[in-house]
Design an enzyme around this catalytic site. Structure first.
Site, PDB file in Angstrom:
ATOM      1  N   HIS A   1     -10.971  -0.734   1.801  1.00 38.63           N
ATOM      2  CA  HIS A   1      -9.985   0.349   1.773  1.00 38.63           C
ATOM      3  C   HIS A   1      -8.665  -0.140   1.204  1.00 38.63           C
ATOM      4  CE1 HIS A   1      -9.341  -1.457   5.823  1.00 38.63           C
ATOM      5  NE2 HIS A   1      -8.058  -1.237   5.593  1.00 38.63           N
TER       6      HIS A   1
ATOM      7  N   GLU B   1      -6.152  -7.842   3.769  1.00 35.59           N
ATOM      8  CA  GLU B   1      -6.969  -7.845   4.983  1.00 35.59           C
ATOM      9  C   GLU B   1      -8.384  -8.202   4.577  1.00 35.59           C
ATOM     10  OE1 GLU B   1      -7.438  -3.896   6.644  1.00 35.59           O
ATOM     11  OE2 GLU B   1      -7.919  -4.680   8.621  1.00 35.59           O
TER      12      GLU B   1
HETATM   13 CO    CO Z   1      -6.713  -2.030   6.921  1.00 41.61          CO
END
Ligand code: CO
Length: 134
Positions: free
Chosen positions: A7, A130
């Site tokens: 994402h 991330e």
């Molecule tokens: Co995230």
């Protein structure tokens, strides 16, 4: 080591307006808002064919994105998330390569119920990264 783009997270000052933009203007499938008190954010997931957008809005007093929105009043891209098969192996390789893992280096359970770590933006071209074990 890295796999798919899981994402892109976008911090937004007005979650309802941002959600409406993606749903009504762009025609995307959006989720209901989810409060994640342990992460200090409310999230709306935008489902795309090949990845997701996460619209992040501060939740609670000590939200990790409050400072970001102070500096970026219109909102902005907060982080990108790449998938990895084995987060411990990935962490160890990153650390061995001199990359800084944010926090105590132990994976935490992220917004999708899977282990995640964050990597220092200064080590990745000014982008908060991330990694998520899938
Ligand atoms: Co995230």
């Amino acid at each position: 080591m890295i796999g798919r783009l899981n994402h892109v997270a976008i911090a937004v000052p007005d979650l309802a307006a941002a959600t409406a933009n993606y749903r009504d203007v762009l025609g995307a499938k959006v989720s209901a808002p989810h409060d994640l008190p342990e992460h200090g954010v409310t999230v709306v997931f935008v489902e795309l064919g090949n990845t997701k957008i996460e619209l992040l809005h501060p939740f609670g007093a000590n939200s990790p994105i409050a400072g970001f929105l102070e500096k970026n009043a219109a909102g902005g891209i907060h982080h990108v998330c790449y998938e990895v098969d084995d987060i411990i192996a990935a962490r160890d390789k990153l650390k061995a390569s001199g990359k800084r893992v944010i926090g105590d280096g132990e994976p935490k359970i992220g917004a999708h119920g899977k282990p995640v770590l964050f990597l220092h933006p200064k080590d990745f071209s000014g982008t908060l990264v991330e990694i998520e074990q899938v």
